[in-house]
Design an enzyme around this catalytic site. Structure first.
Site, PDB file in Angstrom:
ATOM      1  N   LYS A  34       6.249   9.859   4.149  1.00  0.00           N
ATOM      2  CA  LYS A  34       6.865  10.313   5.756  1.00  0.00           C
ATOM      3  C   LYS A  34       8.575  10.139   5.554  1.00  0.00           C
ATOM      4  CE  LYS A  34       4.464   7.545   8.218  1.00  0.00           C
ATOM      5  NZ  LYS A  34       3.829   6.910   7.070  1.00  0.00           N
ATOM      6  N   THR A  35       8.860   8.898   5.453  1.00  0.00           N
ATOM      7  CA  THR A  35      10.484   8.674   5.352  1.00  0.00           C
ATOM      8  C   THR A  35      10.996   9.423   4.261  1.00  0.00           C
ATOM      9  OG1 THR A  35       9.926   6.596   6.005  1.00  0.00           O
ATOM     10  CG2 THR A  35      12.193   6.720   5.291  1.00  0.00           C
TER      11      THR A  35
ATOM     12  N   ASP B 151      11.907   8.716  12.799  1.00  0.00           N
ATOM     13  CA  ASP B 151      10.943   8.287  11.792  1.00  0.00           C
ATOM     14  C   ASP B 151       9.992   7.060  12.824  1.00  0.00           C
ATOM     15  OD1 ASP B 151       9.746   7.501   9.586  1.00  0.00           O
ATOM     16  OD2 ASP B 151      11.364   6.376   8.609  1.00  0.00           O
ATOM     17  N   GLU B 152       9.101   6.689  12.456  1.00  0.00           N
ATOM     18  CA  GLU B 152       8.143   5.829  13.172  1.00  0.00           C
ATOM     19  C   GLU B 152       7.898   5.781  14.552  1.00  0.00           C
ATOM     20  OE1 GLU B 152       6.959   3.140  11.257  1.00  0.00           O
ATOM     21  OE2 GLU B 152       8.628   2.751   9.549  1.00  0.00           O
TER      22      GLU B 152
ATOM     23  N   GLN C 104      -0.234   2.643  12.286  1.00  0.00           N
ATOM     24  CA  GLN C 104       0.897   1.707  12.145  1.00  0.00           C
ATOM     25  C   GLN C 104       1.612   1.392  13.408  1.00  0.00           C
ATOM     26  OE1 GLN C 104       3.087   1.309   8.392  1.00  0.00           O
ATOM     27  NE2 GLN C 104       2.523   3.488   8.052  1.00  0.00           N
TER      28      GLN C 104
ATOM     29  N   ARG D 103       2.213  -2.470   2.256  1.00  0.00           N
ATOM     30  CA  ARG D 103       3.533  -2.779   1.626  1.00  0.00           C
ATOM     31  C   ARG D 103       3.396  -2.961   0.277  1.00  0.00           C
ATOM     32  NH1 ARG D 103       5.389   0.011   4.800  1.00  0.00           N
ATOM     33  NH2 ARG D 103       3.375   0.245   5.428  1.00  0.00           N
TER      34      ARG D 103
HETATM   35  P1  ATP Z   1       5.401   3.846   5.540  1.00  0.00           P
HETATM   36  O1  ATP Z   1       4.164   4.542   6.300  1.00  0.00           O
HETATM   37  O2  ATP Z   1       5.007   2.676   4.927  1.00  0.00           O
HETATM   38  O3  ATP Z   1       6.593   4.182   6.435  1.00  0.00           O
HETATM   39  P2  ATP Z   1       6.025   6.473   4.117  1.00  0.00           P
HETATM   40  O4  ATP Z   1       4.972   7.259   4.565  1.00  0.00           O
HETATM   41  O5  ATP Z   1       7.184   6.482   5.044  1.00  0.00           O
HETATM   42  O6  ATP Z   1       5.474   4.749   4.357  1.00  0.00           O
HETATM   43  P3  ATP Z   1       7.906   6.428   1.782  1.00  0.00           P
HETATM   44  O7  ATP Z   1       8.589   5.011   1.957  1.00  0.00           O
HETATM   45  O8  ATP Z   1       8.510   7.485   2.360  1.00  0.00           O
HETATM   46  O9  ATP Z   1       6.338   6.351   2.716  1.00  0.00           O
HETATM   47  O10 ATP Z   1       6.959   6.734   0.502  1.00  0.00           O
HETATM   48  C1  ATP Z   1       6.293   5.842  -0.188  1.00  0.00           C
HETATM   49  C2  ATP Z   1       6.662   5.828  -1.543  1.00  0.00           C
HETATM   50  O11 ATP Z   1       6.368   6.704  -2.367  1.00  0.00           O
HETATM   51  C3  ATP Z   1       8.540   5.457  -1.860  1.00  0.00           C
HETATM   52  O12 ATP Z   1       8.457   4.738  -2.882  1.00  0.00           O
HETATM   53  C4  ATP Z   1       8.541   6.957  -2.251  1.00  0.00           C
HETATM   54  O13 ATP Z   1       9.610   7.247  -3.072  1.00  0.00           O
HETATM   55  C5  ATP Z   1       7.459   7.403  -2.925  1.00  0.00           C
HETATM   56  N1  ATP Z   1       6.918   8.725  -3.071  1.00  0.00           N
HETATM   57  C6  ATP Z   1       6.686   9.575  -1.748  1.00  0.00           C
HETATM   58  N2  ATP Z   1       6.543  10.961  -2.088  1.00  0.00           N
HETATM   59  C7  ATP Z   1       6.494  10.920  -3.458  1.00  0.00           C
HETATM   60  C8  ATP Z   1       6.460  12.149  -4.499  1.00  0.00           C
HETATM   61  N3  ATP Z   1       6.174  13.254  -4.046  1.00  0.00           N
HETATM   62  N4  ATP Z   1       6.611  11.867  -5.849  1.00  0.00           N
HETATM   63  C9  ATP Z   1       6.912  10.294  -6.100  1.00  0.00           C
HETATM   64  N5  ATP Z   1       7.053   9.635  -5.184  1.00  0.00           N
HETATM   65  C10 ATP Z   1       6.797   9.722  -4.127  1.00  0.00           C
HETATM   66 MG    MG Z   2       8.233   5.160   6.100  1.00  0.00          MG
END
Ligand code: ATP
Ligand code: MG
Length: 768
Positions: free
Chosen positions: A71-72, A256-257, A287, A647
């Site tokens: 997402k981020t 975000d969030e 979350q 995490r």
């Molecule tokens: P959270 O819910 O904990 O905030 P999130 O959904 O925001 O998580 P991110 O932090 O954006 O998730 O991504 C999680 C991990 O996966 C990061 O290390 C990111 O670089 C990696 N990632 C996300 N998408 C891809 C992709 N398409 N290919 C490779 N790595 C990815």
């Molecule tokens: Mg995130």
């Protein structure tokens, strides 16, 4: 081909080929405009759904997805795509998140993707944005140029003064509770005048306090946290020209969030978005962990229904964790009945099983964490900053800090302060120091007016000058000013009160144990009551830390070995404890890069680490006893467990203690493993030593040797079952050992059946 058709063609093409797209493989896109797209770093490392979100036509967007699904990443790439592809001016972008760390990361990643300065973009937290607005338009917001921010401590003090001025009984009108009413009203966007006709008789008093409180804030140019958002919202409401200025500026808003936004934040967003601007929100209902601060999980649904043409995109592939970790997280969160419902999957390797550890007590748990970290750093090539140790309450870090300090392990505490550095703990230590030695100047200065007793800076200056002129301590100087009537009547009375208090505390502490002295310093000084009267969460945290200090003192007597002499007098135990506390507070400062991360589960939101320890998985601690019997908060607590588990990228450790002293049950009591541990399917867990779910059976001699194999490598000095005598507690036998070198400990069972842990080097222990 018009631009829209070209874009569509490109998206379809990229989506179709994306599964085969690797970073280094260039795709030939048959459109001159878009031929560089697949090589474009903004688009390449994204899956189909992520790409859909990043390259979506300019519209309102909702990305709803589970932890670690990107997402981020999508939000940052979208921001970059807006600039790079849609040629949006960075000046037109407003991006918000919840912590300063996350905002800094967002800026860094955008700058890296685009290779441009991010200075002209507004990227920050809701509070920092509101603050920035009010600084720029203070006049229109009705604030003086040098308006001040009122923190939670200041707020509670002011409410207490108002209660006194209004001659209300402090007992029935608790300042903390009254401040909570005020904050809640502000979070809901309500000023006193909005409440005037609707206020319920039961809330009449807090309402009247709110009126007075607000009057004082207005008069002195004070703004509390709730006010930052409410006031900037009002600024826009009352000054359409200013609102218009921001509306026509922030064409693109990204948040975000989103699951953790509250009512006023939602209203704030709606106002600046207007009907023209486009909003992208990303969030995860699983979350949402700030309901207790007024966050509305329903804002996600509201956004989808209230904003026009919202395109919703769900991401289901997790990129962060191994299969085992992800399956465990899914299995835990599945137990929450009211979810929007989604299951994450991953292409990652199955990974190692999650390691479970049942510790004998909090020290044993911290020792296990420390030893495992050492092992991972030395033999598995992890660096300290790749490791995070998470806990439910701030106060839990105390034992972990102590053990890490003993082992000289580098660590950093995020979103908090080291235990012995915390304000309330330092206040208590200062009282203990004064009890031990009233001439301790720093301690004197620290608490002479805490809790507030009317000793102002001028009085303190007189005392300091007297001390310097006569080459005496502050304490003697204070007495001198009293004897020679050097102070005005009110100040004189206040100093007298303080001197009498310290003398009384010293008397009460004479010949008492360390735990009793601490109790006197914390309670009879009025410190506990003082911190208790601060606002909600802050008060809970501070009093929990004071309770934790009392536990530390009680345990110090058990584990202490620094004092060499045979008969230990209480004064030297006290001095030894204070010295150690000072060392713990000042020692081992590390910067982020080479230190293990210690933080609460709440502050781990949005972060990821290759190695994660979730500690204290015990009923009443996690889930916290306060959330029990409240189904909504129980669900929120499970979401916190989900946040903790997710995490972890490669290795996850889950630990609990068999006995622990906690702030609400100060004696070491038997603990029950947390329900979240039971919810992790057994096939994903491998236990070090005891499996708590095996049927309990009486300990046999053999068990003593196999119970905790990790510790039995270092039994150079003591062996299981060997007889030993403790000089004070009498004869016993060695049950177990743990730790290494200086921090090596032995568990001894005494003839009355009681068991205790001691440092192996204790001069009180004599082997037979
Ligand atoms: P959270 O819910 O904990 O905030 P999130 O959904 O925001 O998580 P991110 O932090 O954006 O998730 O991504 C999680 C991990 O996966 C990061 O290390 C990111 O670089 C990696 N990632 C996300 N998408 C891809 C992709 N398409 N290919 C490779 N790595 C990815
Ligand atoms: Mg995130």
């Amino acid at each position: 081909m018009d631009e829209f058709t070209a874009r569509l063609a490109c998206i379809i093409f990229v989506n179709a080929y994306l599964p085969f797209c690797h970073r280094k493989v260039a795709l030939t896109i048959p459109l001159s405009n878009y031929s560089a797209a697949a090589e474009n770093p903004i688009l390449c490392d994204l899956n189909q759904e992520q790409l859909k979100a990043v390259t979506a036509p300019i519209s309102n967007l909702l990305v709803l997805a589970g932890a670690g699904s990107g997402k981020t990443r999508v939000l940052v790439h979208r921001l970059a795509w807006l600039i790079d592809h849609y040629h949006v001016n960075p000046h037109e972008i407003l991006a918000m998140t919840f912590t300063n760390k996350a905002a800094a990361e967002m800026k860094r990643r955008t700058a890296k993707l685009l290779n441009v300065s991010v200075k002209s973009m507004w990227i920050g937290t809701f509070h920092s944005m509101a603050y920035r607005l009010l600084r720029q338009h203070h006049r229109e917001a009705g604030l003086p140029e040098n308006f001040e921010i009122l923190d939670a401590d200041d707020q509670i003090r002011m409410v207490r003064r108002i209660i006194r001025q209004m001659e209300l009984t402090e007992h029935t009108n608790d300042a903390r509770e009254m401040a909570q009413y005020i904050n809640r009203w502000k979070d809901d966007g309500l000023r006193p005048q909005d409440l005037e006709n609707t206020i319920h008789a039961r809330k009449r008093t807090p309402y009247q306090i709110y009126i007075k409180y607000q009057e004082i804030c207005e008069k002195h140019g004070l703004v509390d946290f709730g006010d930052l958002l409410l006031r900037s919202h009002e600024l826009w409401l009352n000054h359409k020209d200013i609102l218009e200025q921001y509306r026509s500026r922030f064409r693109h808003i990204l948040i975000d969030e989103f699951q953790d936004t509250n009512l006023i934040q939602y209203a704030w967003l709606t106002m600046v978005a207007g009907t023209q601007n486009r909003v992208m929100v990303v969030g995860d209902d699983d979350q949402s962990i700030y309901g207790w601060r007024g966050a509305q999980i329903t804002n996600i649904r509201r956004f989808a229904s209230e904003y026009p043409n919202v395109q919703t995109i769900k991401l289901e592939q997790n990129y962060r964790s191994t299969q085992v970790i992800l399956n465990a997280a899914n299995a835990v969160i599945k137990n929450n009945p009211s979810r929007l419902g989604k299951t994450l999957w991953t292409q990652a390797d199955e990974g190692e099983k999650i390691t479970g550890f049942k510790a004998a007590n909090g020290f044993d748990e911290a020792d296990f964490v420390a030893q495992t970290c050492e092992h991972l750093l030395e033999t598995k090539g992890f660096s300290p900053n790749q490791v995070a140790v998470l806990y439910r309450n701030n106060s839990q870090s105390r034992i972990i800090e102590q053990i890490f300090n003993q082992r000289a392990m580098p660590f950093i505490i995020h979103g908090g302060t080291r235990f012995y550095d915390r304000l309330e703990v330092r206040n208590a230590l200062a009282y203990m120091r004064l009890i031990q030695n009233p001439h301790a100047n720093a301690a004197f200065e620290r608490v002479v007016n805490v809790p507030s007793r009317g000793i102002g800076s001028r009085t303190l200056e007189t005392i300091r000058t007297t001390a310097t002129q006569n080459n005496i301590s502050n304490w003697d100087a204070a007495k001198h000013t009293l004897e020679n009537n050097l102070l005005p009547t009110r100040a004189d009375r206040a100093v007298k009160t303080f001197v009498a208090l310290i003398e009384k505390l010293s008397k009460q502490s004479q010949g008492k144990s360390l735990a009793d002295v601490a109790n006197v310093a914390v309670r009879a000084s009025g410190l506990y009551k003082f911190h208790e009267s601060e606002s909600g969460e802050l008060a809970r945290m501070r009093t929990e830390n004071l309770d934790e200090l009392l536990i530390a003192c009680a345990q110090f007597a058990i584990f202490d070995t620094d004092i060499e002499q045979e008969e230990v007098d209480s004064d030297s135990v006290l001095r030894d404890f204070l010295d150690r506390a000072t060392l713990d507070a000042g020692d081992h400062r590390n910067d982020d890069n080479d230190a293990i991360n210690l933080m609460t589960l709440h502050s781990a939101k949005g972060l990821e680490f290759p190695v994660v320890f979730v500690t204290g998985l015990e009923e009443d601690l996690f889930p916290h006893y306060l959330v029990k019997n409240d189904p909504d908060r129980e669900e929120e607590e499970r979401r916190l467990a989900y946040v903790g588990i997710t995490r972890a990228m490669q290795r996850l450790y889950v630990t609990f203690a068999d006995t622990r002293a906690t702030s609400f049950q100060q004696r070491e009591t038997k603990r029950t493993p947390s329900r979240y541990l039971r919810e992790i399917p057994a096939q994903y867990l491998s236990w070090v030593g005891d499996n708590p779910y095996e049927k309990e059976r009486p300990l046999s001699c053999d068990d003593l040797y196999v119970r905790s194999p990790i510790y039995l490598n270092n039994t150079a000095q003591y062996y299981g079952n060997s007889r030993i005598t403790h000089k004070k507690l009498g004869p016993g036998r060695v049950l177990n050992t743990r730790g290494e070198s200086d921090s090596k400990q032995v568990e001894i069972e005494f003839s009355d059946g009681s068991r205790k842990w001691f440092l192996a080097s204790s001069p009180f222990l004599v082997q037979e």
